[in-house]
Design a protein around this motif. Structure first.
Motif, PDB file in Angstrom:
ATOM      1  N   SER A  28       0.802  -1.227   0.000  1.00  0.00           N
ATOM      2  CA  SER A  28       0.000   0.000   0.000  1.00  0.00           C
ATOM      3  C   SER A  28       0.831   1.271   0.000  1.00  0.00           C
ATOM      4  N   ALA A  29       2.168   1.141   0.009  1.00  0.00           N
ATOM      5  CA  ALA A  29       3.032   2.314   0.129  1.00  0.00           C
ATOM      6  C   ALA A  29       2.959   3.191  -1.120  1.00  0.00           C
TER       7      ALA A  29
ATOM      8  N   LYS B 230       2.153   7.633 -10.939  1.00  0.00           N
ATOM      9  CA  LYS B 230       1.764   7.901  -9.561  1.00  0.00           C
ATOM     10  C   LYS B 230       0.981   6.717  -9.008  1.00  0.00           C
ATOM     11  N   SER B 231       1.271   6.351  -7.763  1.00  0.00           N
ATOM     12  CA  SER B 231       0.628   5.185  -7.159  1.00  0.00           C
ATOM     13  C   SER B 231      -0.882   5.302  -7.142  1.00  0.00           C
TER      14      SER B 231
ATOM     15  N   PRO C 243       7.703  -1.759  -7.090  1.00  0.00           N
ATOM     16  CA  PRO C 243       6.991  -2.882  -7.714  1.00  0.00           C
ATOM     17  C   PRO C 243       5.945  -3.506  -6.796  1.00  0.00           C
ATOM     18  N   SER C 244       6.234  -3.584  -5.501  1.00  0.00           N
ATOM     19  CA  SER C 244       5.274  -4.188  -4.576  1.00  0.00           C
ATOM     20  C   SER C 244       3.942  -3.442  -4.594  1.00  0.00           C
ATOM     21  N   ARG C 245       3.979  -2.120  -4.790  1.00  0.00           N
ATOM     22  CA  ARG C 245       2.740  -1.343  -4.828  1.00  0.00           C
ATOM     23  C   ARG C 245       1.904  -1.717  -6.045  1.00  0.00           C
TER      24      ARG C 245
END
Length: 536
Positions: free
Chosen positions: A346-347, A499-500, A354-356
């Motif tokens: 969730s970061a 952007k996330s 990549p984890s996001r």
């Protein structure tokens, strides 16, 4: 016994139909025109691609997902050689792909015909069977012989060369009934020893791999795990054999499990670099394989039953045991790791981690979505954070690690599942191998979603080289490339995400688009997957 008549293409497809073959993957070539003619007249779907490796990868996806033979047809010379990397992947993955190659005519052999090359010596090391058909009337029997080899554990690809004069000529043949492959029972003593070791363990672990799915042993695995109350980890197409909510399904506590186990039972996957080459501390190792040739020879094992995995797992299920304390211990580790994952998933960082990306994907993927990995570090994160909930919903290149599977696997997955989500997870390096085949997907109305982790580098090489030498070479790509524009130019659609907060909306648009759609995510080039395994 049925009588069949026609040219070599007719005889070929008549012999393959009883095995469930309803489609062929190819790149057009004159050496194999009769095969296309037979398919066109006989209702076999022809799907064509822009590079022969994509044809073989597509056929491999069908073979993997549907657990049956599939067909790739390659023209002579460069058509066959362009497919060899994909054939080799199928070899390492145990996928029953039938590859038919065109060949210069026998009557002129040695005279310098177009693309005259003896393919068989090239493909023989990576196939279960490789031969040249020398007479039109021999085609059905040669097909049956090859398919039997492809389906006999340990499964794998086969190759048949059809010379121009053999495939264009005609004939009438009696087609014998397709032979079946009988289940092989594991040696009773070896199986009994393995079952006793597993049932008597204090801290047992099961690791289940692709052959559990390929051997239709998923239900038997669940029964054995539940009867013995053993924690289960999976890799390859073993993923999803137990849904993530199952109390015995684990993924994030593997290091704690393998370092603390007294017995590790590895089922249907080799003891290779993905499993530390079978070295699990002080644990005794059981290696359950589908054929004697799959037994590990580089590490000592306590037992290694070889044969039908369903029969082996059913024998395990006859035992009963409890390991409540051990399971509770691993569950604590699993839950703690998942709590840490939640922050990574969730970061909202700039640039995007990549984890996001996978946090966003988890919110939009259906439970039965087929996910396809084609890349290095970016896809390693997929293996960590995406958890298939059903069997047969995960495709990756397997132990050979060949990039370029993406578009071929996507084609095979969409043909297999017309109504399910199909999502390709691709590094920007991997995009260079097969992205042109988006045109093949567009033209044949095969919508898929492609998510590119675009960090502008070969991450799997750049970071380790820096660590080893203090510098890196040959590891950079052009940053910020618009791979989505490439897909749009080929008739699909897409967008770039920097952007996330824009990830979830972009993914929702992608799955609703109804065309091949690429989400080009600009990710952090300094992010390095925390790899602990020794690849060599």
């Amino acid at each position: 016994m049925a009588n069949i008549e026609g040219h070599g293409g007719d005889l070929l497809l008549a012999a393959l139909r009883p095995y469930g073959v309803t489609e062929l993957f190819t790149l057009s070539g004159g050496h194999v025109f009769p095969v296309y003619d037979a398919a066109h007249r006989g209702g076999v779907r022809i799907l064509d691609v822009r590079h022969e490796q994509s044809a073989v990868f597509a056929a491999e996806a069908v073979a993997k997902l549907q657990r049956r033979p599939s067909l790739a047809v390659l023209t002579a010379g460069p058509g066959v050689t362009n497919g060899i990397s994909a054939i080799t992947s199928a070899h390492f993955n145990g996928s029953p792909v039938v590859v038919v190659g065109g060949r210069a005519p026998q009557v002129r052999w040695g005279s310098g015909s177009l693309q005259e090359l003896d393919h068989v010596p090239l493909v023989a090391p990576v196939t279960r069977h490789a031969s040249t058909v020398t007479a039109t009337a021999d085609i059905p029997a040669d097909v049956q012989r090859a398919v039997t080899a492809a389906l006999t554990p340990h499964r794998g690809p086969v190759f048949l060369d059809l010379p121009l004069d053999v495939v264009f000529n005609g004939g009438a043949v009696d087609l014998a009934e397709s032979p079946s492959v009988a289940a092989v029972e594991p040696d009773p003593e070896e199986l009994s020893r393995a079952a006793a070791l597993l049932a008597g363990a204090v801290r047992p672990v099961i690791i289940a791999g692709s052959d559990v799915y390929a051997g239709d042993a998923v239900a038997a695995l669940r029964e054995a795990a539940e009867a013995l109350q053993v924690p289960v980890f999976t890799n390859g197409m073993g993923r999803g054999a137990l849904p993530p909510e199952h109390p015995l399904a684990f993924s994030r506590a593997r290091r704690a499990a393998l370092s603390g186990a007294d017995v590790v039972c590895v089922i249907g996957t080799p003891l290779d670099f993905r499993l530390g080459f079978g070295h699990f501390g002080e644990a005794q190792v059981i290696h359950v394989v589908d054929a004697p040739a799959q037994r590990a020879t580089h590490v000592e094992v306590a037992a290694s039953p070889a044969g039908d995995l369903r029969l082996a797992l059913c024998a395990f299920a006859e035992k009963g045991a409890r390991h409540d304390d051990w399971i509770a211990q691993l569950r604590q580790v699993e839950d703690a790791a998942r709590a840490k994952d939640a922050d990574l998933l969730s970061a909202d960082t700039d640039p995007i981690k990549p984890s996001r990306v996978y946090g966003a994907l988890r919110s939009v993927l259906d439970r039965d979505a087929v996910t396809i990995g084609d890349g290095g570090d970016f896809v390693s994160y997929a293996g960590r954070f995406l958890e298939p909930a059903v069997p047969g919903a995960w495709l990756d290149p397997g132990p050979y690690g060949c990039l370029g599977t993406g578009m071929g696997y996507a084609m095979g997955a969409r043909v297999t599942y017309p109504d399910r989500q199909v999502c390709v997870l691709m590094g920007d390096g991997a995009a260079g191998f097969s992205l042109m085949d988006v045109e093949s997907l567009v033209r044949q109305e095969l919508p898929v979603v492609i998510v590119v982790g675009n960090n502008g580098i070969w991450g799997l090489e750049k970071h380790p080289m820096r660590a080893m030498y203090g510098y890196d070479v040959a590891a950079d790509l052009q940053p910020g490339l618009r791979y989505d524009d490439v897909v749009s130019a080929l008739g699909g659609a897409g967008e770039t995400v920097a952007k996330s907060a824009d990830l979830e909306p972009a993914l929702q648009r992608a799955f609703a688009a109804g065309v091949p759609y690429l989400v080009n995510v600009l990710t952090d080039p300094e992010d390095m997957y925390p790899r602990s395994s020794n690849l060599a």
